[in-house]
Scaffold this active site. Structure first.
Site, short mmCIF file in Angstrom:
data_model
loop_
_atom_site.label_atom_id
_atom_site.label_comp_id
_atom_site.label_asym_id
_atom_site.label_seq_id
_atom_site.Cartn_x
_atom_site.Cartn_y
_atom_site.Cartn_z
N LEU A 169 0.86 -1.18 0.00
CA LEU A 169 0.00 0.00 0.00
C LEU A 169 0.90 1.23 0.00
O LEU A 169 1.98 1.21 0.58
CB LEU A 169 -0.90 0.02 1.25
CG LEU A 169 -1.98 -1.06 1.37
CD1 LEU A 169 -2.66 -0.96 2.73
CD2 LEU A 169 -3.01 -0.93 0.25
N ASP A 170 0.47 2.29 -0.65
CA ASP A 170 1.26 3.52 -0.66
C ASP A 170 1.41 4.06 0.75
O ASP A 170 0.61 3.76 1.65
CB ASP A 170 0.58 4.57 -1.54
CG ASP A 170 0.65 4.23 -3.01
OD1 ASP A 170 1.51 3.40 -3.38
OD2 ASP A 170 -0.16 4.77 -3.79
N LYS A 171 2.42 4.89 0.94
CA LYS A 171 2.70 5.45 2.26
C LYS A 171 1.47 6.15 2.84
O LYS A 171 1.15 5.99 4.02
CB LYS A 171 3.86 6.45 2.17
CG LYS A 171 4.17 7.16 3.49
CD LYS A 171 5.28 8.18 3.32
CE LYS A 171 5.54 8.91 4.65
NZ LYS A 171 6.60 9.94 4.51
N THR A 194 -1.61 5.56 2.36
CA THR A 194 -2.81 4.72 2.42
C THR A 194 -2.75 3.78 3.62
O THR A 194 -1.76 3.10 3.83
CB THR A 194 -2.95 3.87 1.13
OG1 THR A 194 -2.97 4.74 0.00
CG2 THR A 194 -4.21 3.04 1.15
#
Length: 229
Positions: free
Chosen positions: A149-151, A153
């Site tokens: 997951l992106d930072k 998110t």
């Protein structure tokens, strides 16, 4: 108007291009390479403009210039165990499911050498420091990580605790046997409840750590195509 193999770029700047910094130009042509690595390569004398060695990242280039750049090797990484509190939703002998916080990076990478989920998992599971391995031109450290997951998110991440579980989970994600649901906040009310978005994804020229979409930026020809329902 250029070609780039692993770790190298060779091309001619389009005639209509106005004066721009060589590091900015190269970063646009190498979307999967950090601007810091491009600048480091230039400072080490690994860039040529019309056959002349350039060592200043700010050196101006214009349309018609022939540019050659060999990228210096990426620095090796190592993930060390760090005592970081985790929100563990489930854990057994084979997997651990963590509710990742919105400000946490999943694995170490240039610019994020510590404080990641991998650092926390290594400590939680009592594992030693883990060296990086290379995937393409960049070193990566992803022990047990099968998705990310992106930072910015938050959400659930499944981490494998052994090799067999990692292979099994990777195959399940690859074959789309795992269903993922995302919730997001929107500004305003969407006109329809469903639809299709088609765009090309590339690095934001104003912030190299972010991705954006564009059909006007010259480097968009090196972008990846994405479709979303």
């Amino acid at each position: 108007r250029g070609t780039h193999a692993l770790g190298e770029y060779h091309g001619t700047i389009p005639e209509e291009t106005v004066s721009t910094r060589i590091d900015v130009w190269l970063s646009g042509q190498l979307p999967h390479t950090s601007r810091a690595r491009v600048q480091d390569s230039i400072r080490k004398g690994l860039a040529l403009v019309n056959g002349k060695t350039i060592t200043k990242p700010s050196f101006p280039v214009i349309g018609g210039d022939e540019v050659v750049c060999t990228l210096c090797g990426a620095a090796p990484l190592e993930a060390t165990p760090e005592k970081i509190q985790l929100d563990i939703v489930h854990e057994d002998d084979h997997v651990i499911v963590v509710n990742k916080a919105a400000d946490m990076v999943v694995h170490p990478a240039p610019g994020h050498y510590g404080g990641t989920l991998v650092n926390a998992i290594l400590h939680h599971c009592g594992l030693p420091a883990t060296p990086s391995r290379f995937r393409g031109p960049r070193p990566v450290i992803r022990p047990g990580i099968v998705h990310r997951l992106d930072k910015g998110t938050s959400g659930l991440i499944v981490v494998a605790k052994d090799e067999q579980s990692q292979l099994s989970l990777s195959e399940q994600f690859k074959s789309r046997k795992v269903r993922r649901t995302y919730l997001s906040l929107t500004c305003g009310t969407p006109s329809t409840t469903s639809g299709r978005i088609e765009a090309e994804i590339l690095r934001d020229p104003r912030d190299r750590k972010r991705m954006t979409t564009s059909d006007t930026v010259p480097s968009a020809r090196n972008a990846r195509f994405a479709a979303s329902r």
